[in-house]
Design a protein around this motif. Structure first.
Motif, PDB file in Angstrom:
ATOM      1  N   HIS A 136      47.286  50.248  13.810  1.00 18.24           N
ATOM      2  CA  HIS A 136      45.990  49.692  13.402  1.00 18.24           C
ATOM      3  C   HIS A 136      44.904  49.816  14.474  1.00 18.24           C
ATOM      4  O   HIS A 136      43.773  49.402  14.255  1.00 18.24           O
ATOM      5  N   HIS A 144      43.493  52.501   4.677  1.00 21.45           N
ATOM      6  CA  HIS A 144      43.301  51.371   5.593  1.00 21.45           C
ATOM      7  C   HIS A 144      42.897  51.808   7.005  1.00 21.45           C
ATOM      8  O   HIS A 144      41.947  51.277   7.582  1.00 21.45           O
ATOM      9  N   ASP A 184      39.939  50.826   9.824  1.00 25.13           N
ATOM     10  CA  ASP A 184      40.173  50.242  11.152  1.00 25.13           C
ATOM     11  C   ASP A 184      39.513  51.062  12.271  1.00 25.13           C
ATOM     12  O   ASP A 184      38.959  50.506  13.218  1.00 25.13           O
ATOM     13  N   ASP A 214      44.315  43.789  13.490  1.00 20.19           N
ATOM     14  CA  ASP A 214      44.943  43.983  12.180  1.00 20.19           C
ATOM     15  C   ASP A 214      44.677  45.363  11.653  1.00 20.19           C
ATOM     16  O   ASP A 214      43.685  45.924  11.907  1.00 20.19           O
TER      17      ASP A 214
END
Ligand SMILES: *[C@@H]1O[C@H](CO)[C@@H](O)[C@H](O)[C@H]1NC(C)=O
Ligand SMILES: [Zn+2]
Length: 342
Positions: A83, A139, A143, A342
């Motif tokens: 991440h 995702h 990030d 995260d």
């Protein structure tokens, strides 16, 4: 933990605010990306998710935070390093990112984008592995544009204690979650969709129109490491210029609202817009490259070219002893505050 149901885990994750850019940011990135998908790439990505025929207009947004939920489970802990990348620089006096220096031995956001880009079109994988690869890409490209996901200093700002809008929290969490939510007023699907519409308009015909092409300039699915390194370098530079221009001590007293918030909120919007635009373009290119492979007969025709290592081991920098920053990170991994990177 093993006995917790998935719903309970999700509820828990929500309570602890374990969510990167935050659920709001990641969903907004996904909605923007979806807007720019070609219809072929859109149906390919639905197929990869096994939801062909789904007419929902949220098919990417609904999976955008899966990687954070997975990472919070015992079985998914190993993906935590994917991440972020810990740029070991010296903000605010110098910000720079070096893939060979900064990507940890077990990987980082850059190697993860390269690995899952390789995997998502590889004919040798099972459907659920392909779906996971797609979810990871959606995702991690988000990030990568959050400046504090590209910074080792104080664990990406997780250890910089601040006050924002009367709440004691940390700088990383404010960038991920609380400042975006302050701007938009919540973190539901509707909030994300509304925000995405504003940013799409800015990209298509507004203030971002003249720069959007530069956000994706040179992006190349054939060299995902170089591409993702460029994205990370771009965001890392903002740590020196916008995130902590006067150093961290300047942020530790007083309330970050409204002055600091006002000084960074347009950068937050810019970064969300960039991530969405890049993700849309990336998925279009990934789909095209994959389709080309299949037309050539896929795996068999490629016989002469060695097939990529599906574990992506060759993507990682050469192993080296852990630096202090990497040791600090390893000591925190999987535990800590719910606002861990995260
Ligand atoms: C690539 O993805 C696979 C499947 O998730 C994983 O086992 C492997 O460790 C990954 N490799 C890198 C370099 O991230
Ligand atoms: Zn994340």
């Amino acid at each position: 933990m093993a006995s917790l149901t998935k719903a309970a885990l999700l509820a828990l994750a929500g309570l602890q605010g374990v969510n990167a850019w935050g659920v709001l940011g990641h969903a907004t990135v996904a909605y923007i990306a979806q807007h720019y998908l070609t219809s072929e790439a859109a149906s390919w990505s639905k197929r990869a998710q096994g939801i062909l025929g789904d007419s929902s207009d949220s098919y990417l947004a609904s999976i955008a935070s899966w990687a954070d939920q997975y990472r919070a489970t015992a079985g998914g802990k190993w993906t935590a390093p994917f991440h972020f990348i810990d740029a070991e620089d010296n903000p605010p006096s110098s910000c720079n990112l070096d893939y060979e220096r900064d990507c940890g031995n077990s990987g980082c956001s850059i190697s993860a984008v390269a690995n899952y880009t390789q995997r998502v079109t590889d004919g040798r994988l099972a459907d659920d592995e392909v779906a996971d690869a797609l979810k990871f890409i959606v995702h991690f490209i988000g990030d990568l544009t959050q400046p504090l996901h590209d910074e080792a200093y104080e664990l990406g700002g997780n250890h910089i204690k601040v006050t924002f809008d009367d709440h004691s929290d940390n700088l990383h969490a404010d960038w991920d979650t609380y400042m975006p939510e302050k701007l938009i007023g919540g973190h539901t699907t509707n909030h994300a969709q509304t925000w995405s519409k504003t940013l799409i308009k800015d990209i298509t015909s507004g203030s971002y129109k003249s720069q959007a092409a530069s956000w994706i300039e040179g992006d190349d699915v054939g060299d995902a490491i170089a591409t993702a390194t460029r994205w990370a370098t771009d965001a890392n530079a903002l740590v020196c210029t916008f995130v902590m221009p006067n150093g961290p001590d300047d942020l530790k007293s007083g309330d970050l609202y409204p002055d600091y918030y006002n000084s960074v909120i347009s950068t937050i919007e810019l970064q969300i817009a960039k991530a969405g635009y890049r993700l849309g373009n990336w998925l279009n290119m990934v789909h095209k490259a994959g389709a080309a492979k299949r037309t050539e007969g896929g795996v068999e025709v490629m016989g002469a070219i060695p097939l990529p290592d599906l574990l992506g081991r060759d993507l990682l920098p050469a192993p080296r002893p852990m630096s202090r920053a990497k040791l600090a990170r390893a000591a925190m991994e999987g535990s800590c505050c719910g606002h861990e990177h995260d």
